[in-house]
Design a protein around this motif. Sequence first.
Motif, mmCIF file in Angstrom:
data_model
loop_
_atom_site.group_PDB
_atom_site.id
_atom_site.type_symbol
_atom_site.label_atom_id
_atom_site.label_comp_id
_atom_site.label_asym_id
_atom_site.label_seq_id
_atom_site.Cartn_x
_atom_site.Cartn_y
_atom_site.Cartn_z
ATOM 1 N N UNK A 1 0.958 -1.143 0.085
ATOM 2 C CA UNK A 1 0.042 -0.071 0.210
ATOM 3 C C UNK A 1 0.625 1.207 0.091
ATOM 4 N N UNK A 2 0.350 2.440 -0.422
ATOM 5 C CA UNK A 2 1.180 3.780 -1.194
ATOM 6 C C UNK A 2 0.133 4.579 0.066
ATOM 7 N N UNK A 3 1.187 5.652 0.876
ATOM 8 C CA UNK A 3 0.352 5.688 1.898
ATOM 9 C C UNK A 3 1.188 7.430 1.785
ATOM 10 N N UNK A 4 0.588 8.216 2.331
ATOM 11 C CA UNK A 4 0.715 9.589 1.984
ATOM 12 C C UNK A 4 0.560 10.642 3.136
ATOM 13 N N UNK A 5 1.522 10.982 4.081
ATOM 14 C CA UNK A 5 1.376 11.328 5.586
ATOM 15 C C UNK A 5 1.530 12.868 5.327
ATOM 16 N N UNK A 6 0.510 14.352 5.124
ATOM 17 C CA UNK A 6 0.620 15.563 4.942
ATOM 18 C C UNK A 6 0.625 16.253 6.305
ATOM 19 N N UNK A 7 1.601 17.033 6.507
ATOM 20 C CA UNK A 7 1.695 18.015 7.538
ATOM 21 C C UNK A 7 2.790 19.456 7.587
ATOM 22 N N UNK A 8 1.913 20.491 8.210
ATOM 23 C CA UNK A 8 2.085 21.435 8.318
ATOM 24 C C UNK A 8 3.832 21.499 8.680
ATOM 25 N N UNK A 9 4.926 21.477 8.544
ATOM 26 C CA UNK A 9 5.995 21.413 9.309
ATOM 27 C C UNK A 9 6.556 20.536 10.917
ATOM 28 N N UNK A 10 7.142 20.453 11.038
ATOM 29 C CA UNK A 10 7.460 19.208 12.036
ATOM 30 C C UNK A 10 8.692 20.075 13.038
ATOM 31 N N UNK A 11 8.350 21.236 13.298
ATOM 32 C CA UNK A 11 9.271 21.509 14.909
ATOM 33 C C UNK A 11 8.516 20.438 16.193
ATOM 34 N N UNK A 12 9.540 20.939 17.345
ATOM 35 C CA UNK A 12 9.256 20.219 18.291
ATOM 36 C C UNK A 12 7.516 19.981 18.880
ATOM 37 N N UNK A 13 6.442 18.922 18.242
ATOM 38 C CA UNK A 13 5.261 19.086 19.146
ATOM 39 C C UNK A 13 5.080 17.643 18.768
ATOM 40 N N UNK A 14 4.163 17.051 19.160
ATOM 41 C CA UNK A 14 2.823 16.453 19.898
ATOM 42 C C UNK A 14 2.755 15.391 18.255
#
Length: 365
Positions: A1-14
Amino acid sequence: MRVLMIIDGLPGGGAEKVVLTLCEGMQKLGHQVSLFSLRDVCNYSLPPGIDYQVVEAHSSAPWRKLTELSRRAAALDTAIAAAESQAGAFDLIFSHLHKTDRIVARCRTIAPQKLWFCIHGILSTSYLGHRRGLNRWFKRQKIARIYQGKNIVAVSTAAADDLPAQLGITPARLAVINNPFDIAAILQQAAEPLAVAGEAYLVHVGRFHPHKRHDRLLAAYAASGIQASLVLVGTGDEQRIAGVKAQAKALGIDDRVIFAGFQANPYPIIKHARLLILSSDSEGFGNVLVEALLCGTPVVSTRCPGGPAEILQQAGLSQALAELNVASLAETMAAIYASPPVINSQPLMAYDIQPICQQYLALGR
């Protein structure tokens, strides 16, 4: 399976950490995982082998704020189309955090049945709590338009219940999937040496944000009578941190409050603490409570909207829940510090990375 994760940046958060854990877990299960970050910000180590791309759409035009969401959505559309032309269509696409969701909702290349919006917090508390009257109504409508009739993953039952009850949102499909934890990795990292091991201290882990209520934490700590130091792990706006330091000085506890900053590996600090405190007004899940209990560290949490009550009740630790006020938090801190409960780690195994990733992947079947 091909999975895409999208997020607005990766600062230090949970939530950002959850996304990386999901990426790593799904890849270990044999799936192809891509991670698109909509800002070039990353304070975490990326799992090896992940297709990581930064998708940005800068503009210097004077009207750039008005076109920001549509401009960034168009850039994301282009990136997704390019990735799918090279390696095939994605089977599942997950959007994480509200800022990301606002952009993803404007994309034109994503098939609705493949897309899931992941709700990591209590949206009504985060975005409506301080609003009143017409302003609150308009904001509620804006939020509802993004999620109405869409597929949604909520990280806790409380986060899921908040959608119809407070925002009038009826999802097309709704799944409650708790956050994943790489338990073996956490225990391994927690075993690393710590210079202050053996010293008595309390710890709070979380960014300096209004919802984390450092003001309540410091006031309760001062009122609890506990003389052990309080270590604050996390980063945030310098002005806000300065305000917390000023409060510590005003309360006469500044000599016992330690600002430890962001820690790439906070687990040794958590493991050797006498007590971990969560003082928030709301928490989508409450990752740090699970992490502390896995490390064998007693916890105290406010009974805030979100996951903390679910976590502690499942672990048989309801006595560690305090009401949303200074007096109750101080009293509970003092009681748990004086008489730490026995921690049963068995219920926590349900949060391990493999079963949680399998629940996410099952959404594509």
